[in-house]
Design an enzyme around this catalytic site. Structure first.
Site, PDB file in Angstrom:
ATOM      1  N   GLY A 148       0.486  -1.309  -0.297  1.00  0.00           N
ATOM      2  CA  GLY A 148      -0.047  -0.193   0.014  1.00  0.00           C
ATOM      3  C   GLY A 148       1.309   1.609   0.313  1.00  0.00           C
ATOM      4  N   ASN A 149       0.156   2.185   0.547  1.00  0.00           N
ATOM      5  CA  ASN A 149       0.854   3.901   0.294  1.00  0.00           C
ATOM      6  C   ASN A 149       0.505   4.605   1.597  1.00  0.00           C
ATOM      7  OD1 ASN A 149      -1.270   5.254  -0.985  1.00  0.00           O
ATOM      8  ND2 ASN A 149      -1.210   3.758  -2.970  1.00  0.00           N
TER       9      ASN A 149
END
Ligand code: CTP
Length: 415
Positions: A212-213
């Site tokens: 993810g980020n």
């Protein structure tokens, strides 16, 4: 610069509804940001919250009538000194009195005198909100340049649920601050559909892990808030986001992966007038998703060497779908660019190259990294449009930035 230099005089009008208690939080929120707040309740508001509470929170005496402190000519002074007048909650009765131009208490007299932004946050039962009398009064106020905030959907007093709830105090305060920054809500997008993606996508690795980020979704939510306040129907396609309140009037559609995002955006954009890709999209996903939790030190060493495959470029796909007439030809498509500069090129150079590559109509370029943008409440950068020089967007709240992006989109409609 001290708070005193930047502090604005905000008059907070409070009408007699159960949501009056939320006005206490609003006083706090506005004061904590450095502004001076003077509370002007109606007589009936004091049935819900006592004058002592408002006086203690604001640090100013409270009066309701033009016949109190007559020597100070309060009914004129309070409105003249104000940088903004906010009324939260505003009942159907108060809205009717404002629309009629009444001046029979200190609050309505103050509104008549004020030349600053006036922002009204209604709160009432759904039936009262939908009643043509209220809707006509709201339209009258908007025509006169008063901002009437869209009420939130949700639980009302008792068991009812529907539009009519007072938005959260932070949401109201943010709208007030955006207006004070010079961006008034233009209620001109009724009948338009705006689709906005927000937050980060997540790509599953195994049942407990994902790629993810750091995106919080704040910029996309701020865009949804402002677009809904402009009167449009907003669909917010949200991935992983911080715990953010859903903007009043926006519909939330939750997605996890990039491919889910792509499907949702394609579907929602079919009848859209504006599509904004504010989501931080994972460019790659694991080639394989493990059925059970991956373990360290196994023979195939799958955890230390991840095999990734490229995800679709959703934004480019939307531009191509418009070319194939799957999205209306006049739909304005907005992209974002998250860039860091390096020894060869600046963040703006990279953003301009990305703008040409993506084929969208407007691109908001921001410099990311080193505590900038991701997860922050503020943003800055440039708005890029074909045929004009980059428009600098100074450092400001994500809602102030959202207002500027939507103004740029609005100009595309005029072309
Ligand atoms: N975007 C998208 N699909 C992707 C990647 C990005 O739709 N697979 C969109 C983002 O929502 C944003 C724009 O494209 O509106 C630019 O995203 P950004 O992450 O800055 O660029 P990338 O295309 O991923 O390019 P790079 O990572 O190489 O800078």
């Amino acid at each position: 610069m001290t708070d005193k230099d930047t502090s604005r005089n905000i008059v907070l009008g409070v009408a007699g509804g159960i949501a009056a208690y939320k006005a206490c939080h609003l006083v706090r929120n506005l004061k904590e940001a450095g502004d001076d707040v003077r509370v002007v309740p109606t007589e009936s508001a004091l049935n819900f919250v006592g004058a002592a509470t408002f006086e203690a929170l604001s640090g100013h005496p409270v009066s309701t009538s033009v016949f109190e402190a007559v020597d100070e000519v309060q009914h004129v002074n309070v409105g003249q000194r104000a940088d903004a007048v906010v009324i939260a909650p505003a009942t159907a009765d108060l809205i009717a009195r404002l629309a009629a131009g009444r001046a029979d208490d200190l609050l309505t007299a103050t509104v008549l005198v004020a030349t600053c932004p006036v922002i009204v946050a209604p709160a009432m039962h759904t039936e009262m909100w939908h009643n043509p009398a209220t809707q006509d009064n709201v339209a009258t106020l908007r025509r006169r340049g008063i901002t009437v905030i869209e009420p939130a959907h949700g639980r009302l007093t008792g068991k009812d649920s529907g539009p009519g709830r007072l938005p959260e105090p932070e949401q109201i305060a943010e709208i007030v601050r955006t207006e004070l920054a010079g961006y008034r809500v233009q209620h001109t997008w009724q009948g338009k559909k705006v689709v906005i993606s927000a937050g980060g996508t997540q790509e599953e690795l195994d049942p407990v892990r994902y790629l993810g980020n750091r995106s919080s979704g704040r910029q996309g939510f701020a865009l949804a808030e402002w677009a809904a306040q402009m009167g449009s129907k907003v669909t917010l396609v949200a991935g992983n986001t911080a715990q953010l309140p859903v903007p009043s009037g926006a519909e939330l559609r939750h997605i996890v992966s990039t491919r889910e995002l792509e499907d949702a955006m394609r579907e929602e954009s079919r009848d859209a007038d504006v599509v904004i890709m504010a989501a931080a999209v994972s460019d790659f996903r694991p080639a394989q998703v493990a059925e059970s939790k991956m373990k360290k030190g196994q023979a195939d060493d799958a955890l230390s060497t991840l095999h990734l495959v490229e995800n679709p470029d959703v934004l480019k796909g939307l531009v191509a779908a418009r070319e194939r007439s799957e999205i209306p030809a006049e739909c304005v498509i907005v992209g974002f660019a998250a860039e860091t500069g390096d020894a060869q090129k600046s963040a703006l150079d990279y953003a301009q190259e990305k703008f040409a590559r993506k084929g969208c109509d407007v691109l908001m370029a921001n410099e990311v990294g080193r505590g900038k943008t991701f997860g922050q409440k503020s943003n800055e950068g440039w708005i890029l449009r074909p045929g004009s020089a980059p428009q600098r967007v100074e450092h400001g709240s994500k809602q102030v930035v959202a207002a500027q992006i939507l103004l740029a989109v609005n100009e595309m409609f005029q072309v």
